[in-house]
Scaffold this motif. Structure first.
Motif, PDB file in Angstrom:
ATOM      1  N   ALA A 116      -8.064 -35.481  34.158  1.00  0.00           N
ATOM      2  CA  ALA A 116      -8.991 -36.240  33.316  1.00  0.00           C
ATOM      3  C   ALA A 116      -8.381 -37.486  32.682  1.00  0.00           C
ATOM      4  O   ALA A 116      -9.100 -38.298  32.122  1.00  0.00           O
ATOM      5  CB  ALA A 116      -9.537 -35.327  32.216  1.00  0.00           C
ATOM      6  N   GLY A 117      -7.056 -37.616  32.722  1.00  0.00           N
ATOM      7  CA  GLY A 117      -6.406 -38.745  32.061  1.00  0.00           C
ATOM      8  C   GLY A 117      -5.901 -38.336  30.686  1.00  0.00           C
ATOM      9  O   GLY A 117      -6.024 -37.184  30.277  1.00  0.00           O
ATOM     10  N   THR A 118      -5.344 -39.283  29.946  1.00  0.00           N
ATOM     11  CA  THR A 118      -4.699 -38.974  28.670  1.00  0.00           C
ATOM     12  C   THR A 118      -5.635 -39.003  27.474  1.00  0.00           C
ATOM     13  O   THR A 118      -5.219 -38.669  26.370  1.00  0.00           O
ATOM     14  CB  THR A 118      -3.522 -39.935  28.406  1.00  0.00           C
ATOM     15  OG1 THR A 118      -4.024 -41.271  28.358  1.00  0.00           O
ATOM     16  CG2 THR A 118      -2.441 -39.796  29.458  1.00  0.00           C
ATOM     17  N   ALA A 143      -7.935 -37.739  24.794  1.00  0.00           N
ATOM     18  CA  ALA A 143      -8.167 -36.406  24.250  1.00  0.00           C
ATOM     19  C   ALA A 143      -9.606 -35.963  24.481  1.00  0.00           C
ATOM     20  O   ALA A 143      -9.857 -34.802  24.815  1.00  0.00           O
ATOM     21  CB  ALA A 143      -7.821 -36.382  22.759  1.00  0.00           C
ATOM     22  N   ASP A 144     -10.558 -36.876  24.331  1.00  0.00           N
ATOM     23  CA  ASP A 144     -11.962 -36.531  24.558  1.00  0.00           C
ATOM     24  C   ASP A 144     -12.212 -36.138  26.011  1.00  0.00           C
ATOM     25  O   ASP A 144     -12.923 -35.173  26.286  1.00  0.00           O
ATOM     26  CB  ASP A 144     -12.884 -37.690  24.164  1.00  0.00           C
ATOM     27  CG  ASP A 144     -12.965 -37.884  22.659  1.00  0.00           C
ATOM     28  OD1 ASP A 144     -12.690 -36.916  21.911  1.00  0.00           O
ATOM     29  OD2 ASP A 144     -13.308 -38.998  22.233  1.00  0.00           O
ATOM     30  N   ALA A 145     -11.622 -36.878  26.937  1.00  0.00           N
ATOM     31  CA  ALA A 145     -11.804 -36.572  28.364  1.00  0.00           C
ATOM     32  C   ALA A 145     -11.182 -35.216  28.706  1.00  0.00           C
ATOM     33  O   ALA A 145     -11.756 -34.445  29.472  1.00  0.00           O
ATOM     34  CB  ALA A 145     -11.197 -37.671  29.224  1.00  0.00           C
ATOM     35  N   VAL A 146     -10.034 -34.922  28.130  1.00  0.00           N
ATOM     36  CA  VAL A 146      -9.381 -33.631  28.375  1.00  0.00           C
ATOM     37  C   VAL A 146     -10.235 -32.501  27.797  1.00  0.00           C
ATOM     38  O   VAL A 146     -10.423 -31.470  28.443  1.00  0.00           O
ATOM     39  CB  VAL A 146      -7.952 -33.620  27.812  1.00  0.00           C
ATOM     40  CG1 VAL A 146      -7.353 -32.217  27.835  1.00  0.00           C
ATOM     41  CG2 VAL A 146      -7.066 -34.578  28.596  1.00  0.00           C
ATOM     42  N   ARG A 147     -10.776 -32.702  26.595  1.00  0.00           N
ATOM     43  CA  ARG A 147     -11.654 -31.684  26.006  1.00  0.00           C
ATOM     44  C   ARG A 147     -12.861 -31.426  26.894  1.00  0.00           C
ATOM     45  O   ARG A 147     -13.247 -30.285  27.118  1.00  0.00           O
ATOM     46  CB  ARG A 147     -12.102 -32.116  24.612  1.00  0.00           C
ATOM     47  CG  ARG A 147     -11.064 -31.946  23.552  1.00  0.00           C
ATOM     48  CD  ARG A 147     -11.653 -32.242  22.161  1.00  0.00           C
ATOM     49  NE  ARG A 147     -10.637 -32.118  21.143  1.00  0.00           N
ATOM     50  CZ  ARG A 147      -9.979 -33.124  20.595  1.00  0.00           C
ATOM     51  NH1 ARG A 147     -10.254 -34.371  20.964  1.00  0.00           N
ATOM     52  NH2 ARG A 147      -9.070 -32.917  19.685  1.00  0.00           N
ATOM     53  N   ARG A 148     -13.466 -32.496  27.393  1.00  0.00           N
ATOM     54  CA  ARG A 148     -14.628 -32.336  28.285  1.00  0.00           C
ATOM     55  C   ARG A 148     -14.226 -31.587  29.551  1.00  0.00           C
ATOM     56  O   ARG A 148     -14.936 -30.692  30.003  1.00  0.00           O
ATOM     57  CB  ARG A 148     -15.232 -33.695  28.627  1.00  0.00           C
ATOM     58  CG  ARG A 148     -16.085 -34.286  27.547  1.00  0.00           C
ATOM     59  CD  ARG A 148     -16.888 -35.491  28.027  1.00  0.00           C
ATOM     60  NE  ARG A 148     -16.059 -36.559  28.559  1.00  0.00           N
ATOM     61  CZ  ARG A 148     -15.510 -37.523  27.844  1.00  0.00           C
ATOM     62  NH1 ARG A 148     -15.680 -37.556  26.527  1.00  0.00           N
ATOM     63  NH2 ARG A 148     -14.786 -38.459  28.413  1.00  0.00           N
TER      64      ARG A 148
END
Length: 58
Positions: free
Chosen positions: A45-47, A49-54
């Motif tokens: 997802a990349g670095t 934090a929001d993308a990782v949470r999703r």
């Protein structure tokens, strides 16, 4: 701009750097995942934090 290693308080809440032990510890605890799961999520997802949470469904 590089990280100041003397300031190891709360990591940047917008980005996840799995190459820094203190950030890895913070994010694995905050997200309730293992270090390997976090690394895989960042890879996918990349670095952000929001993308990782999703990606993790959090």
């Amino acid at each position: 701009m590089s990280d100041d290693k003397a300031k190891t308080g709360a990591p940047d809440r917008d980005r996840i750097n799995v190459n820094e032990d203190y950030e890895l510890q913070y994010w694995t605890k905050a997200l309730g995942v293992s270090a390997d799961e976090l690394r895989e999520a960042v890879r996918a997802a990349g670095t952000s934090a929001d993308a990782v949470r999703r990606h993790l469904g959090k």
